[in-house]
Design a protein around this motif. Structure first.
Motif, PDB file in Angstrom:
ATOM      1  N   CYS A   1       0.843  -1.202   0.000  1.00 51.54           N
ATOM      2  CA  CYS A   1       0.000   0.000   0.000  1.00 51.54           C
ATOM      3  C   CYS A   1       0.871   1.242   0.000  1.00 51.54           C
ATOM      4  CB  CYS A   1      -0.905   0.011   1.240  1.00 51.54           C
ATOM      5  SG  CYS A   1      -2.249  -1.178   1.182  1.00 51.54           S
TER       6      CYS A   1
ATOM      7  N   ARG B   1       2.324   1.849  -3.392  1.00 47.47           N
ATOM      8  CA  ARG B   1       1.319   2.380  -4.309  1.00 47.47           C
ATOM      9  C   ARG B   1       1.067   3.870  -4.062  1.00 47.47           C
ATOM     10  NH1 ARG B   1      -1.755  -1.720  -7.027  1.00 47.47           N
ATOM     11  NH2 ARG B   1      -1.432  -3.669  -5.910  1.00 47.47           N
ATOM     12  N   LEU B   2       1.022   4.222  -2.772  1.00 52.33           N
ATOM     13  CA  LEU B   2       0.690   5.601  -2.397  1.00 52.33           C
ATOM     14  C   LEU B   2       1.835   6.555  -2.716  1.00 52.33           C
ATOM     15  CD1 LEU B   2      -1.116   4.866   0.975  1.00 52.33           C
ATOM     16  CD2 LEU B   2      -2.142   5.828  -1.085  1.00 52.33           C
TER      17      LEU B   2
ATOM     18  N   ALA C   1       3.216   9.898   2.124  1.00 52.92           N
ATOM     19  CA  ALA C   1       1.908   9.839   1.480  1.00 52.92           C
ATOM     20  C   ALA C   1       0.961   8.974   2.309  1.00 52.92           C
ATOM     21  CB  ALA C   1       2.047   9.286   0.064  1.00 52.92           C
ATOM     22  N   ARG C   2       1.508   7.871   2.824  1.00 55.47           N
ATOM     23  CA  ARG C   2       0.692   6.968   3.637  1.00 55.47           C
ATOM     24  C   ARG C   2       0.210   7.669   4.910  1.00 55.47           C
ATOM     25  NH1 ARG C   2       1.623   3.608   7.532  1.00 55.47           N
ATOM     26  NH2 ARG C   2       0.458   1.667   7.773  1.00 55.47           N
TER      27      ARG C   2
ATOM     28  N   LEU D   1      -2.517  10.082   4.032  1.00 50.09           N
ATOM     29  CA  LEU D   1      -3.805   9.420   3.784  1.00 50.09           C
ATOM     30  C   LEU D   1      -4.485   9.059   5.098  1.00 50.09           C
ATOM     31  CD1 LEU D   1      -5.935   8.082   2.013  1.00 50.09           C
ATOM     32  CD2 LEU D   1      -4.535   6.009   1.989  1.00 50.09           C
ATOM     33  N   ILE D   2      -3.735   8.472   6.017  1.00 45.20           N
ATOM     34  CA  ILE D   2      -4.331   8.053   7.298  1.00 45.20           C
ATOM     35  C   ILE D   2      -4.842   9.271   8.064  1.00 45.20           C
ATOM     36  CG2 ILE D   2      -3.796   7.030   9.541  1.00 45.20           C
ATOM     37  CD1 ILE D   2      -2.546   4.795   8.244  1.00 45.20           C
TER      38      ILE D   2
END
Lengths: 152, 152
Positions: free
Chosen positions: B130, B133-134, B139-140, B143-144
């Motif tokens: 993940c 991909r992000l 980026a992760r 997103l969270i």
DNA sequence: TATTGTTATACTCTATAACTATA
DNA sequence: TATAGTTATAGAGTATAACAATA
């Protein structure tokens, strides 16, 4: 009841492993958001799925069932009761396709057009609320970009 | 079959209204991610829900059913068959709580401990995918953070 | 009176197979 | 033979109500 023991028993769990997981965060947010959407759209008697169909038929009149279903990620078998419900409410209409007599071309009825206008306004308010929660338009665009990267 | 007509018929739909919606984007990403997770964890015979229970019991041994269920957003009535399945596979164990004879304290069995280690490694690989991909750790985290803002 | 675990039940979503009529 | 729509069906996930044992 022993209050002291009770308070000890209510200590917060260690959530970290799950809170830090993209899958669980996205699942929780999606489920909360869907519930909020459903409450907001309950007065219209429209589920998220039906909303999606109405919107896609509005912007793509004349397309066949499979095309609308595919765009929404719904299988054609499951699309049938959905479009049946909308047709029963006289919001959409199936017309025989002139090019291919196997398929139905989908259209909004005049009542459907009017209805879509109403729910689009409600949806705009809903999205504006999401934007506010996220912290502005940039944050919203960032979220959509990140989500789209996941969905490849 | 007239190929020209066929090609015209396959024109892309106008998706914009839905693609731009936070609700639909999050729904699509969540469903794709859940499917990917399920494929990845099929060899272990574990659903996302069971995975969550195992993880929470591992990090919070001795908690009662309701506490674990609440942390996962599962209702206690629906938690019963879930924990039954894990117990039948000898991965978890219900012990009578000494403080409150109404409740069951949940523990992993030794086999459960070993199993959790395995699936945690698989989950770490899944999350790493993940992240890739992000576009990286930042980026992760972004997103969270954004997802958690939505889930208030 | 309230809470824990449990059962039963129902409703939504989703998934698959098979049928019909058309292509 | 392949595709569009349809039916039937089965499996998840989730929701509520009610009950027994315990607090």
């Amino acid at each position: 009841m022993d209050t002291t023991l009770e308070i000890i028993g209510q200590e917060e769990l260690d959530n970290a492993s799950i809170e830090r997981s993209v899958l669980f965060q996205i699942k929780r947010s999606q489920s909360l958001l869907a519930r909020r959407f459903q409450m907001r759209f309950a007065p219209f008697g429209v589920t998220p799925g039906e909303y999606g169909v109405l919107l896609l038929v509005a912007t793509n009149p004349g397309r066949k069932q499979t095309e609308i279903a595919d765009a929404l990620g719904i299988q054609r078998a499951n699309f049938v009761p959905l479009i049946n419900a909308l047709e029963r409410r006289l919001l959409t209409e199936r017309r025989p396709s002139p090019q291919d007599r196997r398929s139905n071309a989908l259209y909004l009825t005049p009542a459907g057009e009017e209805f879509v206008e109403q729910i689009c306004q409600a949806e705009a308010r809903f999205e504006a609320e999401c934007t506010a929660r996220l912290g502005g338009r940039e944050a919203r665009e960032a979220l959509i970009l990140l989500l789209s990267r996941l969905a490849i």
